[in-house]
Write an enzyme that holds these catalytic residues in place. Structure first.
Site, PDB file in Angstrom:
ATOM      1  N   HIS A 169      -6.716  11.778  30.391  1.00 22.49           N
ATOM      2  CA  HIS A 169      -5.436  11.233  30.856  1.00 22.49           C
ATOM      3  C   HIS A 169      -4.266  11.638  29.967  1.00 22.49           C
ATOM      4  CE1 HIS A 169      -7.836   7.913  33.172  1.00 22.49           C
ATOM      5  NE2 HIS A 169      -7.853   9.093  33.775  1.00 22.49           N
TER       6      HIS A 169
ATOM      7  N   THR B 199     -14.809   0.727  28.741  1.00 24.54           N
ATOM      8  CA  THR B 199     -14.015   1.027  29.946  1.00 24.54           C
ATOM      9  C   THR B 199     -14.497   0.151  31.092  1.00 24.54           C
ATOM     10  OG1 THR B 199     -13.370   2.698  31.584  1.00 24.54           O
ATOM     11  CG2 THR B 199     -15.496   3.045  30.499  1.00 24.54           C
TER      12      THR B 199
HETATM   13  C1  BJW Z   1     -14.094  -3.764  24.976  1.00 24.44           C
HETATM   14  C2  BJW Z   1     -13.413  -4.276  23.897  1.00 24.44           C
HETATM   15  C3  BJW Z   1     -14.034  -4.110  22.666  1.00 24.44           C
HETATM   16  C4  BJW Z   1     -12.214  -4.696  25.550  1.00 24.44           C
HETATM   17  N1  BJW Z   1     -15.201  -3.487  22.608  1.00 24.44           N
HETATM   18  N2  BJW Z   1     -15.261  -3.157  24.886  1.00 24.44           N
HETATM   19  C5  BJW Z   1     -11.823   7.332  44.144  1.00 24.44           C
HETATM   20  C6  BJW Z   1     -11.975   6.020  44.569  1.00 24.44           C
HETATM   21  C7  BJW Z   1     -10.911   5.124  44.490  1.00 24.44           C
HETATM   22  C8  BJW Z   1      -9.660   5.523  44.006  1.00 24.44           C
HETATM   23  C9  BJW Z   1      -9.512   6.827  43.607  1.00 24.44           C
HETATM   24  C10 BJW Z   1     -10.570   7.713  43.666  1.00 24.44           C
HETATM   25  N3  BJW Z   1     -10.153   8.910  43.184  1.00 24.44           N
HETATM   26  C11 BJW Z   1      -8.849   8.786  42.804  1.00 24.44           C
HETATM   27  C12 BJW Z   1      -8.427   7.540  43.057  1.00 24.44           C
HETATM   28  C13 BJW Z   1      -7.060   6.988  42.792  1.00 24.44           C
HETATM   29  C14 BJW Z   1      -6.848   6.571  41.358  1.00 24.44           C
HETATM   30  C15 BJW Z   1      -7.860   5.476  41.027  1.00 24.44           C
HETATM   31  O1  BJW Z   1      -8.869   5.679  40.401  1.00 24.44           O
HETATM   32  N4  BJW Z   1      -7.549   4.256  41.429  1.00 24.44           N
HETATM   33  C16 BJW Z   1      -8.432   3.110  41.201  1.00 24.44           C
HETATM   34  C17 BJW Z   1      -7.882   2.221  40.091  1.00 24.44           C
HETATM   35  C18 BJW Z   1      -8.564   2.370  42.492  1.00 24.44           C
HETATM   36  N5  BJW Z   1      -6.978   7.707  40.449  1.00 24.44           N
HETATM   37  C19 BJW Z   1      -5.961   8.531  40.221  1.00 24.44           C
HETATM   38  O2  BJW Z   1      -4.891   8.420  40.803  1.00 24.44           O
HETATM   39  C20 BJW Z   1      -6.196   9.659  39.242  1.00 24.44           C
HETATM   40  N6  BJW Z   1      -5.798  10.908  39.805  1.00 24.44           N
HETATM   41  C21 BJW Z   1      -6.510  11.519  40.737  1.00 24.44           C
HETATM   42  O3  BJW Z   1      -7.556  11.085  41.153  1.00 24.44           O
HETATM   43  O4  BJW Z   1      -5.956  12.707  41.190  1.00 24.44           O
HETATM   44  C22 BJW Z   1      -6.507  13.330  42.348  1.00 24.44           C
HETATM   45  C23 BJW Z   1      -5.679  12.889  43.506  1.00 24.44           C
HETATM   46  C24 BJW Z   1      -4.316  13.082  43.471  1.00 24.44           C
HETATM   47  C25 BJW Z   1      -3.552  12.713  44.554  1.00 24.44           C
HETATM   48  C26 BJW Z   1      -4.157  12.121  45.660  1.00 24.44           C
HETATM   49  C27 BJW Z   1      -5.532  11.921  45.663  1.00 24.44           C
HETATM   50  C28 BJW Z   1      -6.304  12.331  44.586  1.00 24.44           C
HETATM   51  C29 BJW Z   1      -5.329   9.474  38.002  1.00 24.44           C
HETATM   52  C30 BJW Z   1      -5.674   8.266  37.223  1.00 24.44           C
HETATM   53  C31 BJW Z   1      -4.704   8.106  36.041  1.00 24.44           C
HETATM   54  C32 BJW Z   1      -4.914   6.821  35.270  1.00 24.44           C
HETATM   55  N7  BJW Z   1      -3.844   6.636  34.365  1.00 24.44           N
HETATM   56  C33 BJW Z   1      -3.875   5.498  33.424  1.00 24.44           C
HETATM   57  C34 BJW Z   1      -2.553   5.474  32.635  1.00 24.44           C
HETATM   58  C35 BJW Z   1      -2.538   6.620  31.600  1.00 24.44           C
HETATM   59  C36 BJW Z   1      -1.219   6.729  30.914  1.00 24.44           C
HETATM   60  C37 BJW Z   1      -0.853   5.503  30.116  1.00 24.44           C
HETATM   61  O5  BJW Z   1      -1.574   5.059  29.208  1.00 24.44           O
HETATM   62  O6  BJW Z   1       0.214   4.973  30.388  1.00 24.44           O
HETATM   63  O7  BJW Z   1      -5.004   5.640  32.543  1.00 24.44           O
HETATM   64  S1  BJW Z   1      -4.169   3.927  34.226  1.00 24.44           S
HETATM   65  C38 BJW Z   1      -5.189   3.267  32.932  1.00 24.44           C
HETATM   66  O8  BJW Z   1      -6.545   3.073  33.419  1.00 24.44           O
HETATM   67  C39 BJW Z   1      -5.282   4.390  31.874  1.00 24.44           C
HETATM   68  C40 BJW Z   1      -6.722   4.291  31.451  1.00 24.44           C
HETATM   69  O9  BJW Z   1      -7.140   5.504  30.858  1.00 24.44           O
HETATM   70  C41 BJW Z   1      -7.435   3.974  32.749  1.00 24.44           C
HETATM   71  C42 BJW Z   1      -8.790   3.333  32.568  1.00 24.44           C
HETATM   72  O10 BJW Z   1      -8.672   2.067  31.983  1.00 24.44           O
HETATM   73  P1  BJW Z   1      -9.754   1.558  30.918  1.00 24.44           P
HETATM   74  O11 BJW Z   1      -9.655   2.385  29.697  1.00 24.44           O
HETATM   75  O12 BJW Z   1     -11.068   1.475  31.561  1.00 24.44           O
HETATM   76  O13 BJW Z   1      -9.159   0.131  30.543  1.00 24.44           O
HETATM   77  P2  BJW Z   1      -9.439  -1.320  31.227  1.00 24.44           P
HETATM   78  O14 BJW Z   1      -8.432  -2.240  30.694  1.00 24.44           O
HETATM   79  O15 BJW Z   1      -9.579  -1.200  32.687  1.00 24.44           O
HETATM   80  O16 BJW Z   1     -10.881  -1.717  30.645  1.00 24.44           O
HETATM   81  C43 BJW Z   1     -11.078  -2.040  29.287  1.00 24.44           C
HETATM   82  C44 BJW Z   1     -12.552  -2.338  29.094  1.00 24.44           C
HETATM   83  O17 BJW Z   1     -12.822  -2.449  27.711  1.00 24.44           O
HETATM   84  C45 BJW Z   1     -13.007  -3.646  29.760  1.00 24.44           C
HETATM   85  O18 BJW Z   1     -14.224  -3.392  30.457  1.00 24.44           O
HETATM   86  C46 BJW Z   1     -13.251  -4.580  28.574  1.00 24.44           C
HETATM   87  O19 BJW Z   1     -14.289  -5.534  28.803  1.00 24.44           O
HETATM   88  C47 BJW Z   1     -13.599  -3.627  27.495  1.00 24.44           C
HETATM   89  N8  BJW Z   1     -13.274  -4.057  26.145  1.00 24.44           N
HETATM   90  N9  BJW Z   1     -12.214  -4.878  24.378  1.00 24.44           N
HETATM   91  C48 BJW Z   1     -15.777  -3.049  23.790  1.00 24.44           C
HETATM   92  N10 BJW Z   1     -13.443  -4.615  21.567  1.00 24.44           N
END
Ligand code: BJW
Ligand code: ZN
Length: 263
Positions: free
Chosen positions: A129, A202
């Site tokens: 990302h 994640t």
């Molecule tokens: C601990 C802890 C500790 C806490 N120890 N653990 C297929 C199906 C459905 C949807 C889609 C799909 N394909 C694409 C999509 C759309 C979309 C998507 O996935 N949406 C879903 C949410 C529904 N994806 C996209 O749009 C992506 N692009 C794409 O697919 O392009 C192709 C395309 C283009 C056009 C049309 C169609 C297709 C891009 C995704 C970009 C995500 N960007 C972000 C922001 C980055 C910039 C920024 O920082 O500002 O990335 S969003 C945010 O979420 C960030 C993260 O990297 C990402 C993941 O989050 P993460 O890291 O998992 O965090 P949390 O908070 O969710 O989880 C934290 C976890 O840690 C929890 O489980 C806690 O329990 C745990 N935890 N403390 C251990 N101490």
């Protein structure tokens, strides 16, 4: 030692190739906010207002202000024992590939600390990302180090590309945007080649990153998960070790050496 931790340790010891997928949870104990859990960014802000190309086109000043604030907060954050244990694994054992969804650069910093006089690059992750420490032009895609000063939030105050004059933006991937194809292909190739995928901190809901462990599983490999709570991956995982990454990872990966002293 818990049964899950023991199963996870045995699987790691038996694996030839390992791909590690990390998310914001690994950096939580370094003071970097997560996105979806309690205290996460998406509990206070709407992603569609700040993390989409449409939001940037509509209100670039708001988006810039938010990222500037996050960069300032990140400046005080350091890698924790979880990042450092993963860096030692990647530096100390062949066949380990780190893949991260995080934009905070803390895996890079951990690699530099743990490498001491060695080459840190085997512990540098594929950053799916992007990276908060870079900007890129919204038109010509020229990349530059992140601007350190934001003059203001009006259009005329926002940083611009030196080549073409268009607005700069943080070099991160927003919803609806394509990930870098080369980074994505190399991450999935590593996931298919690995016989174990270690997934840390994640929620495993954002695609395509969330498909990385499924690529390992589809090729016959196992998934080990480290998280505070169970996720959509847990039911298919070989082991789910519940607890904070900064405590679990040094324990799980203790075979790969003690931590270097803080610089
Ligand atoms: C601990 C802890 C500790 C806490 N120890 N653990 C297929 C199906 C459905 C949807 C889609 C799909 N394909 C694409 C999509 C759309 C979309 C998507 O996935 N949406 C879903 C949410 C529904 N994806 C996209 O749009 C992506 N692009 C794409 O697919 O392009 C192709 C395309 C283009 C056009 C049309 C169609 C297709 C891009 C995704 C970009 C995500 N960007 C972000 C922001 C980055 C910039 C920024 O920082 O500002 O990335 S969003 C945010 O979420 C960030 C993260 O990297 C990402 C993941 O989050 P993460 O890291 O998992 O965090 P949390 O908070 O969710 O989880 C934290 C976890 O840690 C929890 O489980 C806690 O329990 C745990 N935890 N403390 C251990 N101490
Ligand atoms: Zn440009």
């Amino acid at each position: 030692m818990s049964r899950e931790l023991e199963r996870a340790r045995e699987a790691i010891a038996a694996a030839d190739g390992i791909v590690v997928l990390t998310g914001s949870g690994i950096s939580a104990e370094s003071g970097v906010p997560t996105f979806r859990d309690a205290g996460g960014l998406w509990r206070s802000y709407r992603p569609e207002d700040l993390a989409t190309p449409e939001a940037f086109a509509r209100a670039p000043g708001d988006v810039w202000a938010w990222y500037h604030q996050r960069r300032s907060q990140l400046a005080g954050c350091r890698p924790n024992a979880g990042h450092r244990a993963l860096a030692r694994l990647a530096l100390g054992r062949p066949g380990v590939t780190l893949v991260t969804q995080n934009v905070d650069g803390l895996h890079h910093e951990a690699a530099r600390i743990e490498a001491r006089s060695k080459d840190p690059s085997p512990a540098f992750p594929f950053e799916l990302h992007g990276a908060l420490h870079r900007d890129r032009c919204s038109r010509c895609a020229r990349r530059t180090p992140a601007v350190t000063e934001l003059r203001g939030e009006e259009l005329e105050d926002l940083p611009r590309c030196e080549d073409c004059g268009a607005l700069l933006r943080p070099d991160v991937v927003w919803f609806g945007e394509m990930l870098d194809v080369d980074t994505l292909e190399r991450s999935f190739a590593a996931a298919r080649a690995a016989d174990l995928c270690l997934v840390v901190g994640t929620s495993a809901v954002v695609h395509p990153a969330a498909s990385v462990p499924f690529a390992t599983m589809a090729a016959g490999g196992r998934v080990i998960e480290v998280n505070l709570e169970r996720t959509p991956l847990s039911s298919g995982a070989h082991a789910t070790v519940l607890g904070p990454a900064s405590r679990i990872l040094p324990d799980l990966l203790s075979a790969w050496g003690a931590s270097a002293q803080d610089p």
